[in-house]
Motif scaffolding. Structure first.
Motif, PDB file in Angstrom:
ATOM      1  N   GLY A 265       0.795  -1.211   0.000  1.00  0.00           N
ATOM      2  CA  GLY A 265       0.000   0.000   0.000  1.00  0.00           C
ATOM      3  C   GLY A 265       0.833   1.268   0.000  1.00  0.00           C
ATOM      4  N   ASP A 266       0.141   2.400   0.226  1.00  0.00           N
ATOM      5  CA  ASP A 266       0.809   3.700   0.207  1.00  0.00           C
ATOM      6  C   ASP A 266       1.827   3.828   1.334  1.00  0.00           C
ATOM      7  OD1 ASP A 266      -0.729   4.386  -1.964  1.00  0.00           O
ATOM      8  OD2 ASP A 266      -2.243   5.464  -0.799  1.00  0.00           O
ATOM      9  N   SER A 267       1.579   3.156   2.444  1.00  0.00           N
ATOM     10  CA  SER A 267       2.529   3.219   3.558  1.00  0.00           C
ATOM     11  C   SER A 267       3.886   2.653   3.150  1.00  0.00           C
ATOM     12  CB  SER A 267       1.988   2.450   4.768  1.00  0.00           C
ATOM     13  OG  SER A 267       0.804   3.039   5.247  1.00  0.00           O
ATOM     14  N   ALA A 268       3.867   1.593   2.354  1.00  0.00           N
ATOM     15  CA  ALA A 268       5.120   0.994   1.887  1.00  0.00           C
ATOM     16  C   ALA A 268       5.863   1.951   0.962  1.00  0.00           C
ATOM     17  CB  ALA A 268       4.841  -0.320   1.175  1.00  0.00           C
ATOM     18  N   VAL A 269       5.093   2.695   0.142  1.00  0.00           N
ATOM     19  CA  VAL A 269       5.716   3.690  -0.735  1.00  0.00           C
ATOM     20  C   VAL A 269       6.428   4.746   0.099  1.00  0.00           C
ATOM     21  CG1 VAL A 269       5.285   5.497  -2.434  1.00  0.00           C
ATOM     22  CG2 VAL A 269       4.034   3.339  -2.580  1.00  0.00           C
ATOM     23  N   GLY A 270       5.727   5.263   1.106  1.00  0.00           N
ATOM     24  CA  GLY A 270       6.341   6.257   1.969  1.00  0.00           C
ATOM     25  C   GLY A 270       7.555   5.721   2.696  1.00  0.00           C
ATOM     26  N   LEU A 271       7.495   4.459   3.090  1.00  0.00           N
ATOM     27  CA  LEU A 271       8.610   3.839   3.798  1.00  0.00           C
ATOM     28  C   LEU A 271       9.855   3.767   2.913  1.00  0.00           C
ATOM     29  CD1 LEU A 271       9.114   2.471   6.585  1.00  0.00           C
ATOM     30  CD2 LEU A 271       8.691   0.282   5.457  1.00  0.00           C
ATOM     31  N   LEU A 272       9.666   3.336   1.670  1.00  0.00           N
ATOM     32  CA  LEU A 272      10.807   3.210   0.758  1.00  0.00           C
ATOM     33  C   LEU A 272      11.370   4.575   0.377  1.00  0.00           C
ATOM     34  CD1 LEU A 272       9.848   0.292  -1.672  1.00  0.00           C
ATOM     35  CD2 LEU A 272      11.254   0.240   0.388  1.00  0.00           C
TER      36      LEU A 272
END
Length: 425
Positions: A265-272
């Motif tokens: 999800g979007d959280s993974a995008v922000g994490l990377l």
């Protein structure tokens, strides 16, 4: 432009970042000015992107805003660098900061239609493009030679921290003061940054050999010629730009890697996307303490290698967690290559050419990044995020090998062109 090293023992090890900020009012003024203006600049970028998106409803309008702000000024980099070498650096920086503040104030008061807004944003970006090489060329006149690594690391840490916090501050301010209020804060930040620079001593230009006077265009042309004729500078510049040209696409690729490859999800995008920023800040923090203990050529090549291999390994990652680790480590490499590049150029380039070298380098980096976005976009559409990251990292690694094979030998045969003058302490 920096004073020669003197002393032995603990004194020869250089000054810590905190001591430099505490005891060197000139460097503190420059550091504070840069942190404030960079932080404010990120505020206005977020505000203008939201304003343009809301008023036009077109993604292309936002893209034009970013293009005008980032890419177009890089085309004028030879002139920007020549201005730094032609006039007092203190005056150049103050004029640039005040000009950006005034332009932001005009934007705030009028919020003009898109065509005029793009013109004003372009003018502000050009002023920023002139400021950047001047600020880097000023550092050797403010700190001792043995403190250049620490000074560049400290400046990098401060500006990147401000850039990271800027969007968060903007998000907190929007509900209370809106777009105009955030833009007004940015305008005030530039004016404050200019006022802080008043504490600097005069940093006059170094006269040309023989006292010959030339036009601004001739100075710009000679700056381009110098980079090509000076082997050390040419290798560093080509290596840096090649690394950026290959790896600049990583931000877009990471979004697709998280959402498509890992189906996250979007959280993974922000994490990377945040991983490399975290590593970058920690990398600069380590550079302030340990960069003086590593030969600069080793630091540069290691930075090139880590920043490139990090993307290659990210392309081979099997999960978000693995990709986070490789991007986090990659941030350390970017910090190392930035500190090493700036310090090597400050030591290798004659003071009268330093502004032009930095101006041309930063302009070329901007062009390389734009090319990476375009070519990388096509590559992403034709293949996938993992393949794109592997190609990007592999190309950057090859460029690193070429630099490692050529730069050390050229350095051994080269005599730095740096002069020595009194410093402000």
């Amino acid at each position: 432009m920096s004073a020669p090293d003197a002393g032995t023992g603990a004194e020869a090890e250089g000054t810590s970042a905190l001591s430099m900020l505490r005891d060197n009012p000139g460097f503190l003024s420059l550091w504070s000015s840069r942190v404030i203006s960079v932080g404010g600049d990120t505020l206005s970028l977020v505000a203008l992107m939201l304003h343009v998106a809301d008023t036009t409803g077109q993604a292309i309008a936002v893209s034009l805003l970013l293009l005008v702000g980032d890419f177009v000024p890089s085309l004028l980099s030879p002139i920007a660098g020549a201005i730094s070498d032609r006039f007092d650096l203190k005056r150049v920086m103050i004029v640039c900061e005040v000009a950006q503040g005034v332009i932001l104030l005009l934007i705030t008061l009028s919020l003009p239609p898109l065509p005029l807004l793009l013109v004003l944003v372009g003018l502000r970006a050009i002023a920023g493009q002139v400021f950047l090489p001047a600020s880097r060329a000023a550092i050797p006149g403010l700190v001792r030679d043995r403190d250049l690594e620490t000074a560049n690391s400290t400046l990098g840490f401060g500006t990147n921290a401000a850039e990271a916090l800027g969007p968060l501050i903007a998000a907190a301010l929007f509900p209370f003061i809106g777009v105009r209020g955030v833009l007004l804060v940015d305008a005030a930040s530039f004016l404050l940054a200019g006022a802080l620079l008043l504490r600097l001593k005069s940093l006059p230009p170094i006269p040309a050999e023989g006292g010959e006077k030339s036009s601004l265009l001739q100075d710009a042309k000679s700056g381009l010629g110098y980079i090509w004729s000076a082997k050390v500078v040419r290798i560093i510049a080509l290596g840096f730009c090649t690394i950026v040209a290959f790896n600049g696409v990583d931000d877009v690729a990471l979004v697709l890697l998280a959402k498509v490859t890992f189906a996250a999800g979007d959280s993974a995008v922000g994490l990377l996307l945040g991983a490399v920023g975290i590593g970058l800040l920690l990398g600069y923090a380590l550079m302030t303490r340990y960069s003086t203990r590593v030969p600069l050529v080793v630091l540069l090549i290691a930075g090139f290698a880590v920043s490139s291999v990090g993307n290659l390994l990210t392309g081979l990652a099997w999960a978000v967690a693995a990709a986070f680790v490789t991007q986090f480590v990659r941030g350390f490499g970017i910090a190392a290559m930035d500190v090493a590049t700036n310090t090597m150029l400050q030591r290798q380039v004659p003071p009268r050419m330093l502004g032009r070298v930095f101006g041309n380098l930063y302009g070329a980096v901007g062009v390389a990044a734009a090319l990476s976005y375009v070519a990388g976009g096509f590559l992403l559409d034709a293949t996938s995020a993992p393949v794109t990251l592997i190609i990007a990292g592999g190309g950057g690694t090859l460029a690193t090998v070429l630099v490692a094979l050529t730069l050390p030998g050229v350095l051994r045969r080269n005599t730095p062109g740096r002069g020595t003058e009194n410093i402000e302490g």
